[in-house]
Design an enzyme around this catalytic site. Sequence first.
Site, mmCIF file in Angstrom:
data_model
loop_
_atom_site.group_PDB
_atom_site.id
_atom_site.type_symbol
_atom_site.label_atom_id
_atom_site.label_comp_id
_atom_site.label_asym_id
_atom_site.label_seq_id
_atom_site.Cartn_x
_atom_site.Cartn_y
_atom_site.Cartn_z
ATOM 1 N N GLY A 49 0.804 -1.220 0.000
ATOM 2 C CA GLY A 49 0.000 0.000 0.000
ATOM 3 C C GLY A 49 0.830 1.260 0.000
ATOM 4 O O GLY A 49 0.290 2.362 0.081
ATOM 5 N N CYS A 50 2.143 1.109 -0.102
ATOM 6 C CA CYS A 50 3.028 2.265 -0.143
ATOM 7 C C CYS A 50 3.539 2.456 -1.565
ATOM 8 O O CYS A 50 3.804 1.485 -2.271
ATOM 9 C CB CYS A 50 4.215 2.060 0.796
ATOM 10 S SG CYS A 50 3.750 1.895 2.528
ATOM 11 N N ALA A 51 3.684 3.707 -1.979
ATOM 12 C CA ALA A 51 4.204 4.000 -3.316
ATOM 13 C C ALA A 51 5.663 3.566 -3.425
ATOM 14 O O ALA A 51 6.101 3.085 -4.462
ATOM 15 C CB ALA A 51 4.069 5.486 -3.610
#
Length: 141
Positions: A49-51
């Site tokens: 869920g992190c770029a």
Amino acid sequence: MASAAFEEIAETFDFLDDWEDRYRHVIELGKAMPALEEAFRVPATKVEGCASQVWLLPRIEGQGAAARFDFQGDSDAMIVRGLIAILHALFSGLSVTEVLKVDAGAELARLGLNEHLSSQRSNGVRAMVERIRKHAAEVAA
């Protein structure tokens, strides 16, 4: 209910006038943080869920609700390393029960992060907080 380390960051942010200075300070916090050993950069510690790529490795001392929470973290992006350092200041050293009581959104809002992070970075911070809370809840149970 923030830790003394987080309060120190909040005071520094109050002192810094513009977001550019605050942004540089976040990056400096990330640079000062020790790197996570390559052996711990595995799917089990990776935060989805992190770029950017983010890894969080919990370190729990003790058992049950009174266990002390700590973690190591790392990212391939310097600003995200700084955000990890801020989360470390917010949560490390608290009991797992206290970790679950921290209103991370409200504490981070004190720094003005909500207004200055991209939606992808904000989602990443939420994913990191959820991972931290999940680890704390598993130990507290």
